[in-house]
Design a protein around this motif. Structure first.
Motif: not given
Length: 396
Positions: A3-4, A12, A28, A31-32, A56, A59-60
């Motif tokens: 998720i990153t 980032w 992203a 991913g979350v 989440a 971090d994304s």
């Protein structure tokens, strides 16, 4: 599960270019998605987003959606922002906290003086933010800054924030109109009132917060309407233009989510006393789906059209006008109204099963009505738009 996609040791890494950045941000979201959906029920029960969901989103890199690039943010254009928020709202109402969090680090990051940014973003660290736009606080000038008192409702995300931004009025010594400023304060320095017991958007933790005579250094404030200290064209939008796209996107995503949910249910649920058939096979349901789909697409197309125009103007160096603001706000109200209608029809089509907490239809219905209570999407927007339109017509 990763998720990153932007993560590095420094923070980032967002790709350059509008289309590349858009694709990366939407990846992203993918991913979350499972985390947000899986944690949704617990967030509702707790009255605030779970730690897993907060982590989440953070971090994304999605919470850096509106942060200037120079501070490690995405500084995404407003249309890309809409697509990202809409994509999250299509699965979960934590999209509300995505845009609130993004705005309340993005705006201070752009507008605070350098010393304020050093305090809020020490060593390049990007904090989690919350805030309220309404200038409810009252500030009195004191040496080096302001003494601030006030209580702000609807502090969405404050329970997981590190900094909170709020609007305040500074009285003019000459008796003129007050100066409107925004102040950034450490969340640990404000009083949070545990009063979030509501019908909709339950998982947003939108508690009141207050301060009583707290000292806020002048460098932790900025005048609303002043030019940004950092960042590009995004921060040339008007104050309203910087945020109203969020409400458009949330409504469009949630309305589509409700329609998708009722179509999925209709594929397996029957209705009819004498000759029960799947709801999906019934002409009345098919008509409802067709109409809702077209109305959502029409509202979405309009919102994207008006924002492309506003974005082009900002890129050409033209600040948002009152007419542009009235147009944007009216379109946001339309998107919200359409989403309310769609969610209501979808809920009714779901029948008795839609009543249960296990059904996302009832949550969509509650959340869109809660979102519609926000003052920026009130019916007053249509009045302002009408006045502007009438004023632009030459008398016969």
């Amino acid at each position: 599960m990763t998720i990153t996609p932007f993560s590095s040791d420094q923070g980032w890494i967002f790709p350059p270019g509008r289309e590349q950045k858009r694709e990366a941000l939407l990846r992203a979201v993918d991913g979350v998605r499972d985390v947000l959906i899986g944690e949704s029920a617990e967030s509702e029960v707790n009255g605030t987003l779970t730690a897993a969901s907060v982590n989440a989103l953070y971090d994304s890199g999605l919470l850096a959606l509106k942060l200037p690039e120079v501070l490690g943010g995405a500084e995404a254009d407003p249309i890309t922002q809409m697509e990202v928020i809409e994509a999250v709202a299509l699965y979960d109402s934590s999209a509300w906290l995505l845009f609130v969090g993004a705005t309340n680090i993005g705006a201070p990051g752009a507008y605070l003086p350098d010393k304020g940014v050093e305090q809020m973003f020490p060593g390049g660290y990007v904090p989690k933010g919350a805030g309220v736009g309404a200038p409810i606080g009252v500030a009195t000038r004191v040496p080096g800054g302001f003494s601030v008192t006030g209580r702000w409702p609807f502090g969405s995300g404050i329970l997981h924030s590190e900094w909170v931004s709020s609007g305040m009025r500074v009285d003019s010594p000459s008796g003129g109109p007050p100066e409107i400023r925004r102040a950034s304060m450490r969340t640990e320095d404000v009083t949070i009132h545990d009063n979030w017991r509501v019908a909709g958007l339950r998982g947003t933790g939108s508690c009141d917060f207050s301060v009583d005579g707290i000292f806020v250094p002048e460098y932790m404030t900025y005048v609303v309407g002043d030019p940004a200290h950092r960042g590009g064209d995004l921060y040339r939008l008007s104050r309203l233009g910087f945020v109203i796209n969020e409400h458009m996107a949330f409504a469009m995503g949630l309305g589509r989510r409700a329609l998708n949910a009722t179509m999925s249910l209709a594929e397996v649920k029957s209705r009819g006393r004498n000759s029960p058939s799947l709801i999906a096979e019934q002409p009345t349901f098919q008509r409802m789906v067709g109409e809702c789909d077209v109305r959502l697409k029409a509202a979405r197309a309009l919102c994207f059209e008006v924002y492309e125009e506003a974005w082009e103007a900002a890129q050409e160096g033209h600040p948002g006008s009152d007419l542009e603001d009235a147009n944007l706000r009216a379109c946001a109200v339309l998107a919200t109204d359409v989403a309310i209608d769609v969610a209501s029809l979808a809920f009714r089509a779901g029948g008795g099963s839609a009543l249960y907490d296990s059904s996302d239809l009832q949550r969509c219905l509650r959340d869109i009505h809660a979102a519609a209570q926000h003052f920026v999407v009130s019916d007053a927007a249509y009045e302002a738009h009408g006045r502007m339109q009438m004023g632009s017509i030459d008398p016969l």
